[in-house]
Every structure is written in structure tokens, then in C-alpha cells.
Design an enzyme around this catalytic site. Structure first.
Site, PDB file in Angstrom:
ATOM      1  N   SER A   1       6.625 -13.368   0.523  1.00 28.72           N
ATOM      2  CA  SER A   1       5.300 -12.619   0.877  1.00 28.72           C
ATOM      3  C   SER A   1       4.687 -13.134   2.059  1.00 28.72           C
ATOM      4  O   SER A   1       4.712 -14.557   2.409  1.00 28.72           O
ATOM      5  CB  SER A   1       4.343 -13.086  -0.449  1.00 28.72           C
ATOM      6  OG  SER A   1       4.808 -12.741  -1.633  1.00 28.72           O
TER       7      SER A   1
ATOM      8  N   ARG B   1      -0.549 -21.197  -4.279  1.00 26.13           N
ATOM      9  CA  ARG B   1       0.214 -21.438  -3.295  1.00 26.13           C
ATOM     10  C   ARG B   1      -0.077 -22.647  -2.546  1.00 26.13           C
ATOM     11  O   ARG B   1       0.081 -22.530  -1.098  1.00 26.13           O
ATOM     12  CB  ARG B   1       0.269 -20.116  -2.015  1.00 26.13           C
ATOM     13  CG  ARG B   1       0.845 -18.886  -2.956  1.00 26.13           C
ATOM     14  CD  ARG B   1       2.447 -18.930  -3.269  1.00 26.13           C
ATOM     15  NE  ARG B   1       3.178 -17.708  -3.399  1.00 26.13           N
ATOM     16  CZ  ARG B   1       3.117 -17.280  -4.545  1.00 26.13           C
ATOM     17  NH1 ARG B   1       2.591 -17.735  -5.641  1.00 26.13           N
ATOM     18  NH2 ARG B   1       3.931 -16.204  -4.668  1.00 26.13           N
TER      19      ARG B   1
ATOM     20  N   GLU C   1       0.440 -16.417   4.087  1.00 23.98           N
ATOM     21  CA  GLU C   1       0.944 -17.471   3.213  1.00 23.98           C
ATOM     22  C   GLU C   1       2.106 -18.211   3.971  1.00 23.98           C
ATOM     23  O   GLU C   1       2.379 -19.506   3.855  1.00 23.98           O
ATOM     24  CB  GLU C   1       1.751 -16.808   1.926  1.00 23.98           C
ATOM     25  CG  GLU C   1       2.197 -17.718   0.956  1.00 23.98           C
ATOM     26  CD  GLU C   1       3.213 -17.008   0.184  1.00 23.98           C
ATOM     27  OE1 GLU C   1       2.876 -16.272  -0.643  1.00 23.98           O
ATOM     28  OE2 GLU C   1       4.226 -17.816  -0.098  1.00 23.98           O
TER      29      GLU C   1
HETATM   30  N1  EPU Z   1       1.769  -2.553  -5.097  1.00 19.01           N
HETATM   31  C1  EPU Z   1       1.466  -1.518  -4.289  1.00 19.01           C
HETATM   32  N2  EPU Z   1       2.378  -1.089  -3.451  1.00 19.01           N
HETATM   33  C2  EPU Z   1       3.464  -1.585  -3.427  1.00 19.01           C
HETATM   34  C3  EPU Z   1       3.882  -2.672  -4.155  1.00 19.01           C
HETATM   35  C4  EPU Z   1       2.802  -2.917  -4.873  1.00 19.01           C
HETATM   36  O1  EPU Z   1       0.245  -0.864  -4.151  1.00 19.01           O
HETATM   37  O2  EPU Z   1       4.361  -0.953  -2.724  1.00 19.01           O
HETATM   38  C5  EPU Z   1       0.625  -3.006  -5.660  1.00 19.01           C
HETATM   39  C6  EPU Z   1       0.669  -2.559  -7.282  1.00 19.01           C
HETATM   40  O3  EPU Z   1      -0.758  -2.274  -7.556  1.00 19.01           O
HETATM   41  C7  EPU Z   1       1.262  -3.950  -8.061  1.00 19.01           C
HETATM   42  C8  EPU Z   1       0.379  -5.008  -7.168  1.00 19.01           C
HETATM   43  O4  EPU Z   1       0.618  -4.519  -5.629  1.00 19.01           O
HETATM   44  O5  EPU Z   1       0.764  -3.981  -9.079  1.00 19.01           O
HETATM   45  C9  EPU Z   1       1.295  -6.180  -7.066  1.00 19.01           C
HETATM   46  O6  EPU Z   1       2.567  -6.246  -6.854  1.00 19.01           O
HETATM   47  P1  EPU Z   1       3.727  -7.154  -7.469  1.00 19.01           P
HETATM   48  O7  EPU Z   1       3.571  -7.204  -8.863  1.00 19.01           O
HETATM   49  O8  EPU Z   1       4.886  -7.021  -7.066  1.00 19.01           O
HETATM   50  O9  EPU Z   1       3.173  -8.505  -6.968  1.00 19.01           O
HETATM   51  P2  EPU Z   1       2.241  -9.195  -5.586  1.00 19.01           P
HETATM   52  O10 EPU Z   1       1.125  -9.752  -6.327  1.00 19.01           O
HETATM   53  O11 EPU Z   1       2.412  -8.192  -4.498  1.00 19.01           O
HETATM   54  C10 EPU Z   1       2.872 -11.708  -6.044  1.00 19.01           C
HETATM   55  C11 EPU Z   1       3.532 -12.681  -5.303  1.00 19.01           C
HETATM   56  C12 EPU Z   1       5.080 -12.758  -4.878  1.00 19.01           C
HETATM   57  C13 EPU Z   1       5.854 -12.410  -6.780  1.00 19.01           C
HETATM   58  C14 EPU Z   1       5.047 -11.572  -7.365  1.00 19.01           C
HETATM   59  C15 EPU Z   1       5.270 -11.471  -8.891  1.00 19.01           C
HETATM   60  C16 EPU Z   1       1.963 -13.605  -3.683  1.00 19.01           C
HETATM   61  C17 EPU Z   1       1.557 -13.786  -2.200  1.00 19.01           C
HETATM   62  N3  EPU Z   1       2.965 -13.075  -3.988  1.00 19.01           N
HETATM   63  O12 EPU Z   1       3.307 -10.390  -5.440  1.00 19.01           O
HETATM   64  O13 EPU Z   1       5.655 -13.803  -4.343  1.00 19.01           O
HETATM   65  O14 EPU Z   1       7.316 -12.495  -6.824  1.00 19.01           O
HETATM   66  O15 EPU Z   1       3.485 -11.666  -7.333  1.00 19.01           O
HETATM   67  O16 EPU Z   1       4.734 -12.273  -9.731  1.00 19.01           O
HETATM   68  O17 EPU Z   1       1.215 -13.974  -4.510  1.00 19.01           O
HETATM   69  C18 EPU Z   1       6.458 -14.826  -2.437  1.00 19.01           C
HETATM   70  O18 EPU Z   1       5.286 -15.470  -2.555  1.00 19.01           O
HETATM   71  O19 EPU Z   1       7.210 -14.763  -1.544  1.00 19.01           O
HETATM   72  C19 EPU Z   1       6.379 -13.843  -3.397  1.00 19.01           C
HETATM   73  C20 EPU Z   1       7.192 -12.584  -3.293  1.00 19.01           C
END
Ligand code: EPU
Length: 335
Positions: free
Chosen positions: A228, A156, A331
Site C-alpha cells: 500500500s 501503521r 504510508e
Molecule cells: N476497492 C475498490 N477498488 C479496488 C480495490 C478495492 O474500490 O480496485 C475498495 C473496496 O471497497 C474494498 C476496499 O477498497 O472493499 C478495501 O480493499 P481491501 O480489502 O483490499 O483493503 P485495503 O483497505 O485497500 C488494507 C491494507 C492492506 C491489507 C488489506 C487487507 C492499508 C493501507 N492497506 O488495504 O495492506 O493487505 O487492507 O487487510 O491499510 C500494505 O499495507 O502494504 C497492504 C497491502
């Protein structure tokens, strides 16, 4: 001085002295030459939190659109205007059977923002396909072409957010895409959605990504947010070992130094930390922690103020710090 309304994906009521859209490079140069007040450049303001109701200055937006396609060996170089809506670009290249952008389907924002922010999702990042970035230097009006390496991409982040912040306006971005199918199913939920089906098509990947995003993230046209709100924090291996004793289920991903191939830290999902701090749905004023993806802060009521969002963000940061001794970093850019 005018009082222009500034569209922003949080759906906050914000105005600025001026709101100017340039559609050509000569027009941009004229605007830059005549600017005599503070200004910021935005795409669709999808990763920005305006902290006041009125921005005392000029908000500049790229309206440069259009595409150019050049053959380059087995690849195609696609140049898109910085004002192109990001997902229109993805839809266009998927329609033309070009591989590389499909995992980044349905991300809000513009082509220009993709190169500033190094947008990423589902195992892909903009830097994986960015070939060059064309930009105009604000001080001189000179054009400069940045190679992908010169952009110093990281999670990012890019040179345009740090060393060269407010120094250049991006006019177009060139992406290297492939005619050869190369499905990227490294992100587990994406692979699972295909039930390990071999060789899904471009359309299938795009549609699945859109489906996953819709199931977790607030629908941009219905609920205001900036995606995010926080970055996923990287902690030391020691810090992780200590946390694991208290929270054995804490998800973790090793962060590897690409040069030395050694583990430099452990990334933990901010969503997990916020969820397990019991903050899902927590609200201040009209702002809430989103229920299905808690690293997204939303304008739940539609009438949230920036103060509500700032107070909510501070509460999330403080709660996470007290519970895990981890400092979440937004972010979203505060303006
Ligand atoms: N999780 C929870 N509770 C929840 C949701 C998620 O515990 O209610 C945990 C789970 O363990 C899950 C982990 O969080 O495995 C990761 O969740 P997710 O796969 O949805 O991805 P993220 O790391 O939370 C990142 C990006 C997103 C992107 C997703 C998918 C960042 C800051 N965010 O989210 O980007 O869509 O991966 O690749 O890196 C954005 O930047 O606006 C954005 C949405």
C-alpha cells in the site's frame, strides 16, 4: 567511499556510500560507535521510497536471525531476530501449530519492520501479538526492552516512527502466540473464502490469505512496489455525511476510540477513492497505479525512477483532493 547497491522492493536502482549488515549485537554496537555520517536502518526496504539515486550515508540492515520459544502458561512466547524475513516467521509458527500470525501471511519485509510499522492485514495487526520489542539505543549502545504498550501502536504506526524515530535499532521481537485454535475471520472476504466453514485450520487460513493477496496485490518477486502506498484516510462524520450524498456507495468503517467506546471518525478505503477517480492503471513514466489494488503504486516497466513514482503519487493525491476534498497520506516513508 563505496557505492553499494541497496536492494529495495520497488526495484529502483539505488546506491549508498555504505551498506552494512550486522548479525550480532556486539557487531551492531561497534558499527554504531564508529558511524560518522547520516544513516538509516532498513529491513528489506519494502516500505521505503528512496527519492534520490544515491543515498549519501550508510544504510544499516539487520541480519540477526533465529528463534527462541518459551512456554508462558497456555501461550508460547516466540522471540525472532529482527532480520528474519517476516513470512519465514509466519511459516515457522504455522508449522509449529501456533496461532496469531497466520492472517499476516505473505506480507513483505522483516520481523524488525513488523514492530516499527505495526503491519496489518485481514483483520489482524502485529500489535495484537507483539509482547515485547528488544532494541539498542543508538546514542548509548544500551539495550532496552519495550512492552507492547510502550510501543504506542496505532494504525501503521508506533513510537519508533515518531518520538523515537532514528533513536533505536530493533534486534528482536517477542510475540505471544497460542496453542489454542483462535481463527480470526472478522475480515469479510476471508470469512467468505471459507463459505462460513467453521474452524478452518491454520494451514487453510494461511493458504487462503496468500491466495487473496496473490489475486489482488502485485507479486513481490515480479513487480516492484512497496505494498500500500497510501494509508486509508479517516474523515469526520460530517465530512462522510456530505460525501455520502454525492457517492452513496462509498465504503466506510467506523473508527472507535478504544477507551471511551465512541465513534471518532470514519475510515474510507483509499483504494475506492482512487478507483472511483478513474486512476486504475494511470501511469507516469514507468510507474503505474496497480489495476487490481489501486492503493499500490508499481514499478510497471521495471525501469521506473523515483521521480516517476513521486510524480504519480502527487497526481493521485491531487486528484483525490480535488474530487473528494480528502488528503491521502503516504504510508511509504520517503528517504
Ligand atoms: N476497492 C475498490 N477498488 C479496488 C480495490 C478495492 O474500490 O480496485 C475498495 C473496496 O471497497 C474494498 C476496499 O477498497 O472493499 C478495501 O480493499 P481491501 O480489502 O483490499 O483493503 P485495503 O483497505 O485497500 C488494507 C491494507 C492492506 C491489507 C488489506 C487487507 C492499508 C493501507 N492497506 O488495504 O495492506 O493487505 O487492507 O487487510 O491499510 C500494505 O499495507 O502494504 C497492504 C497491502
Amino acid at each position: 567511499m563505496g557505492n553499494s547497491t541497496i536492494p529495495n522492493t520497488f526495484g529502483l536502482s539505488v546506491t549508498a556510500d555504505n551498506f552494512l549488515t550486522f548479525t550480532t549485537v556486539p557487531q551492531l554496537r561497534t558499527i554504531l560507535n564508529e558511524l560518522r555520517q547520516p544513516f538509516i536502518v532498513v529491513g528489506e526496504a519494502s516500505n521505503i521510497l528512496f527519492t534520490t539515486k544515491h543515498y549519501k550515508g550508510t544504510v544499516l540492515r539487520s541480519g540477526i536471525t533465529g528463534y527462541e520459544f518459551t512456554e508462558d502458561g497456555p501461550d508460547i512466547l516466540v522471540t525472532a531476530g529482527s532480520g528474519v524475513h517476516w513470512d519465514d516467521f509466519v511459516a515457522e509458527v504455522v508449522r509449529r501449530n501456533l496461532w496469531g500470525a497466520e492472517n499476516l501471511s505473505y506480507i513483505p519485509g522483516t520481523v524488525g519492520a513488523s514492530a516499527v510499522q505495526n503491519i496489518g492485514a485481514y483483520g489482524a495487526e502485529a500489535k495484537d501479538i507483539i509482547h515485547t520489542v528488544q532494541a539498542i539505543e543508538i546514542a548509548t549502545g544500551d539495550k532496552r526492552i519495550f512492552s507492547c504498550e510502550e510501543c504506542q501502536y496505532a494504525y501503521r504506526s508506533s513510537i519508533f516512527k515518531h518520538e523515537l524515530a532514528n533513536s533505536y535499532v530493533i534486534i528482536s521481537v517477542t510475540y505471544r502466540l497460542s496453542r489454542t485454535p483462535r481463527p480470526n475471520l472478522t475480515y469479510k472476504p476471508l470469512a467468505e473464502a471459507f463459505d462460513n466453514k467453521a474452524n478452518p485450520s491454520l494451514d487453510e487460513i494461511r493458504n487462503t490469505v496468500i491466495q487473496i493477496r496473490r489475486s489482488k496485490l502485485p507479486e513481490p518477486s515480479e513487480i516492484g512496489s512497496a505494498g500500500s502506498f497510501f494509508m486509508n484516510p479517516v474523515i469526520t462524520i460530517d465530512e462522510y455525511e456530505k460525501l455520502k450524498k454525492i457517492y452513496p456507495d462509498i465504503p466506510h468503517y467506523e473508527v472507535e476510540d478504544p477507551k471511551n467506546h465512541c465513534i471518532t471518525g470514519i475510515k474510507t478505503p483509499a483504494a475506492w477513492l482512487i478507483d472511483h477517480a478513474g486512476l486504475k492503471g494511470f501511469s507516469i513514466g514507468g510507474a503505474s497505479v496497480h489495476l487490481t489494488q489501486p492503493l499500490v503504486l508499481i514499478n510497471r516497466s521495471g525501469t521506473a525512477t523515483s521521480d516517476d513514482i513521486i510524480a504519480l503519487s502527487s497526481h493521485v493525491i491531487d486528484t483525490v483532493k480535488n474530487m473528494y476534498n480528502i488528503t491521502l497520506r503516504p504510508e511509504v516513508i520517503f528517504v
